[in-house]
Design a protein around this motif. Structure first.
Motif, PDB file in Angstrom:
ATOM      1  N   PRO A  45       1.135   7.724  -0.066  1.00  0.00           N
ATOM      2  CA  PRO A  45       1.113   9.191  -0.239  1.00  0.00           C
ATOM      3  C   PRO A  45       2.426   9.687  -0.841  1.00  0.00           C
ATOM      4  O   PRO A  45       3.512   9.282  -0.418  1.00  0.00           O
ATOM      5  CB  PRO A  45       0.925   9.699   1.189  1.00  0.00           C
ATOM      6  N   GLY A  46       2.309  10.526  -1.866  1.00  0.00           N
ATOM      7  CA  GLY A  46       3.498  11.047  -2.530  1.00  0.00           C
ATOM      8  C   GLY A  46       4.152  10.051  -3.464  1.00  0.00           C
ATOM      9  O   GLY A  46       5.324  10.233  -3.819  1.00  0.00           O
ATOM     10  N   TYR A  47       3.423   9.050  -3.899  1.00  0.00           N
ATOM     11  CA  TYR A  47       3.970   8.016  -4.800  1.00  0.00           C
ATOM     12  C   TYR A  47       4.672   8.691  -5.980  1.00  0.00           C
ATOM     13  O   TYR A  47       4.095   9.536  -6.668  1.00  0.00           O
ATOM     14  CB  TYR A  47       2.839   7.131  -5.304  1.00  0.00           C
ATOM     15  N   PRO A  75      -1.720  -2.437 -16.070  1.00  0.00           N
ATOM     16  CA  PRO A  75      -2.832  -2.752 -15.179  1.00  0.00           C
ATOM     17  C   PRO A  75      -2.484  -2.487 -13.724  1.00  0.00           C
ATOM     18  O   PRO A  75      -1.329  -2.544 -13.327  1.00  0.00           O
ATOM     19  CB  PRO A  75      -3.045  -4.246 -15.413  1.00  0.00           C
ATOM     20  N   ALA A  76      -3.515  -2.223 -12.964  1.00  0.00           N
ATOM     21  CA  ALA A  76      -3.382  -2.111 -11.514  1.00  0.00           C
ATOM     22  C   ALA A  76      -4.588  -2.799 -10.892  1.00  0.00           C
ATOM     23  O   ALA A  76      -5.674  -2.804 -11.469  1.00  0.00           O
ATOM     24  CB  ALA A  76      -3.329  -0.645 -11.089  1.00  0.00           C
ATOM     25  N   ILE A  77      -4.375  -3.391  -9.740  1.00  0.00           N
ATOM     26  CA  ILE A  77      -5.488  -3.975  -8.994  1.00  0.00           C
ATOM     27  C   ILE A  77      -5.714  -3.125  -7.759  1.00  0.00           C
ATOM     28  O   ILE A  77      -4.773  -2.809  -7.020  1.00  0.00           O
ATOM     29  CB  ILE A  77      -5.219  -5.439  -8.615  1.00  0.00           C
ATOM     30  N   VAL A  78      -6.969  -2.740  -7.542  1.00  0.00           N
ATOM     31  CA  VAL A  78      -7.341  -1.864  -6.439  1.00  0.00           C
ATOM     32  C   VAL A  78      -8.265  -2.618  -5.492  1.00  0.00           C
ATOM     33  O   VAL A  78      -9.172  -3.349  -5.934  1.00  0.00           O
ATOM     34  CB  VAL A  78      -8.031  -0.584  -6.963  1.00  0.00           C
ATOM     35  N   ASP A  79      -8.040  -2.471  -4.201  1.00  0.00           N
ATOM     36  CA  ASP A  79      -8.903  -3.052  -3.176  1.00  0.00           C
ATOM     37  C   ASP A  79     -10.154  -2.184  -3.063  1.00  0.00           C
ATOM     38  O   ASP A  79     -10.074  -1.026  -2.652  1.00  0.00           O
ATOM     39  CB  ASP A  79      -8.134  -3.090  -1.850  1.00  0.00           C
ATOM     40  N   GLU A  80     -11.289  -2.737  -3.425  1.00  0.00           N
ATOM     41  CA  GLU A  80     -12.522  -1.953  -3.416  1.00  0.00           C
ATOM     42  C   GLU A  80     -12.923  -1.536  -2.006  1.00  0.00           C
ATOM     43  O   GLU A  80     -13.619  -0.536  -1.820  1.00  0.00           O
ATOM     44  CB  GLU A  80     -13.663  -2.742  -4.071  1.00  0.00           C
ATOM     45  N   THR A  81     -12.491  -2.293  -0.992  1.00  0.00           N
ATOM     46  CA  THR A  81     -12.894  -1.981   0.384  1.00  0.00           C
ATOM     47  C   THR A  81     -12.175  -0.759   0.941  1.00  0.00           C
ATOM     48  O   THR A  81     -12.687  -0.092   1.838  1.00  0.00           O
ATOM     49  CB  THR A  81     -12.645  -3.181   1.318  1.00  0.00           C
ATOM     50  N   THR A  82     -10.991  -0.472   0.423  1.00  0.00           N
ATOM     51  CA  THR A  82     -10.217   0.672   0.916  1.00  0.00           C
ATOM     52  C   THR A  82      -9.963   1.726  -0.153  1.00  0.00           C
ATOM     53  O   THR A  82      -9.598   2.862   0.173  1.00  0.00           O
ATOM     54  CB  THR A  82      -8.842   0.201   1.446  1.00  0.00           C
ATOM     55  N   GLY A  83     -10.107   1.352  -1.425  1.00  0.00           N
ATOM     56  CA  GLY A  83      -9.780   2.257  -2.514  1.00  0.00           C
ATOM     57  C   GLY A  83      -8.300   2.390  -2.757  1.00  0.00           C
ATOM     58  O   GLY A  83      -7.861   3.266  -3.503  1.00  0.00           O
ATOM     59  N   ALA A 128      -5.912   6.187  -6.283  1.00  0.00           N
ATOM     60  CA  ALA A 128      -5.792   4.888  -5.618  1.00  0.00           C
ATOM     61  C   ALA A 128      -4.350   4.628  -5.188  1.00  0.00           C
ATOM     62  O   ALA A 128      -4.097   4.042  -4.130  1.00  0.00           O
ATOM     63  CB  ALA A 128      -6.286   3.774  -6.539  1.00  0.00           C
ATOM     64  N   TYR A 129      -3.395   5.055  -6.005  1.00  0.00           N
ATOM     65  CA  TYR A 129      -1.980   4.923  -5.639  1.00  0.00           C
ATOM     66  C   TYR A 129      -1.669   5.790  -4.415  1.00  0.00           C
ATOM     67  O   TYR A 129      -0.988   5.353  -3.479  1.00  0.00           O
ATOM     68  CB  TYR A 129      -1.095   5.357  -6.807  1.00  0.00           C
ATOM     69  N   GLU A 130      -2.157   7.024  -4.427  1.00  0.00           N
ATOM     70  CA  GLU A 130      -1.859   7.952  -3.342  1.00  0.00           C
ATOM     71  C   GLU A 130      -2.506   7.536  -2.022  1.00  0.00           C
ATOM     72  O   GLU A 130      -1.976   7.820  -0.948  1.00  0.00           O
ATOM     73  CB  GLU A 130      -2.320   9.364  -3.721  1.00  0.00           C
ATOM     74  N   TYR A 150       7.978  -1.954  -9.839  1.00  0.00           N
ATOM     75  CA  TYR A 150       6.538  -2.050  -9.637  1.00  0.00           C
ATOM     76  C   TYR A 150       6.213  -2.370  -8.189  1.00  0.00           C
ATOM     77  O   TYR A 150       7.092  -2.748  -7.404  1.00  0.00           O
ATOM     78  CB  TYR A 150       5.950  -3.114 -10.573  1.00  0.00           C
ATOM     79  N   ILE A 151       4.965  -2.240  -7.830  1.00  0.00           N
ATOM     80  CA  ILE A 151       4.505  -2.590  -6.491  1.00  0.00           C
ATOM     81  C   ILE A 151       4.429  -4.113  -6.427  1.00  0.00           C
ATOM     82  O   ILE A 151       3.643  -4.729  -7.157  1.00  0.00           O
ATOM     83  CB  ILE A 151       3.123  -1.969  -6.211  1.00  0.00           C
TER      84      ILE A 151
END
Length: 318
Positions: free
Chosen positions: A117-119, A126-134, A111-113, A26-27
């Motif tokens: 890139p190329g994940y 679940p995943a947590i995403v930074d709303e400021t950057t996507g 959001a992963y890409e 995982y990340i």
């Protein structure tokens, strides 16, 4: 986490003649109160992050429940993908136009890409995403809920439960590890076994653990005593799926949960506790497993049963 999605992105789901082996890469990025120098930590910051979690998924369901129990719904927004997905990604089928209204994306993969890139691993929840950057921050599901408790403590509601009591930590870690390997993952080991021998071994391991839990809960209200902890959250999301899905779909059919008095009473006790049952959607749960796992259920027929009204019956665990 989606087992099918993991398989399509390089994880092992079942290999003929062998047991199910989960891809657990995982990340590992964390969101912490005090970011450590030399790491890629993100800072705790209210109204910056979005938890993307499907109600259908047991691993994501944990994060939904913990966010609710701690009152973090006031500072961390939430997006909910639909219960089914394609080989590529979880999708926001439940939102107008099939697009998450905050992130502006149709597939979580976007959001992963944006960050990687190329994940090439599973696009999991679940995943947590930074709303400021996507960009995705983390999908490390056990770390997410621990950090919700430890790192976001200043934003907990006043009556938030102590999910990680210091005096129980060592024992709780052992209990949670056994629950993860033998029960949370054990049902998948049965369902995706690659041979009769692998299935038989997985089945025996699962029921050894279920009997251990039944015995443990004869002497205490919750897994660690008289208070709800993270261990209970982690077990609950498997138990609530047991009779509707795992008993038949994953062939975990020695008996039903409703036939184990202590576990069944315990599960109903939690279900009726605010934050637990109100974050369970049985229709989405069944749709996910029976529609997505076409190798186990080729016609994607979703069973009408069981009757789930009894989850609100008296549990006798007070």
């Amino acid at each position: 986490m989606s087992e099918r999605n993991e398989h399509s992105k390089g994880g092992v789901y079942s290999v003929k003649g062998k047991e199910f082996n989960r891809d657990s890469r995982y990340i590992e990025t964390r969101i912490v109160a005090e970011p450590r120098e030399g790491t890629d930590d993100y800072p705790v910051e209210p109204h910056r992050y979005r938890l993307v979690a499907a109600y259908a998924c047991p691993w994501a369901n944990r994060a939904i429940i913990v966010r609710d129990l701690l009152g973090l719904d006031q500072v961390i927004s939430m997006g909910n993908p639909g219960p089914t997905h394609d080989e590529d990604s979880w999708t926001f089928d439940l939102d107008p136009g099939g697009v998450d209204p905050v992130l502006g994306i149709a597939k979580l993969k976007e959001a992963y890409e944006r960050r990687f890139p190329g994940y090439d691993r599973g696009i999991t929840v679940p995943a947590i995403v930074d709303e400021t950057t996507g960009e995705v921050v983390t999908n490390n599901f056990p770390q997410i809920t621990e950090d919700f408790y430890v790192e976001w403590k200043q934003f907990h509601k006043a009556d938030a439960p102590n999910l990680w009591p210091d005096e129980l930590r060592d024992e709780m870690d052992d209990v949670m590890q056994r629950i993860y390997t033998e029960v949370n993952n054990g049902v998948y080991r049965c369902g995706f076994a690659g041979s009769q021998e692998a299935y038989d071994a997985a089945y025996d391991r699962l029921w050894t653990a279920m009997d251990w839990l039944e015995e443990r809960l004869a002497e205490r209200r919750y897994l660690m005593g008289e208070q709800i902890t993270e261990a209970d959250v982690r077990l609950f999301t498997t138990l609530v799926r047991f009779d509707p899905v795992y008993h038949g779909h994953f062939k975990c059919n020695r008996n039903k949960l409703t036939e184990m008095p202590n576990l069944w009473g315990y599960a109903r006790d939690l279900f009726q506790t605010p934050g637990f049952g109100d974050n369970v959607d049985f229709e989405q749960i069944k749709a996910h497993y029976y529609v997505v796992h076409t190798d186990l259920n080729p016609l994607s027929i979703v069973p009408k049963g069981p009757d789930l009204a009894n989850w609100r019956s008296e549990h006798g665990r007070g």
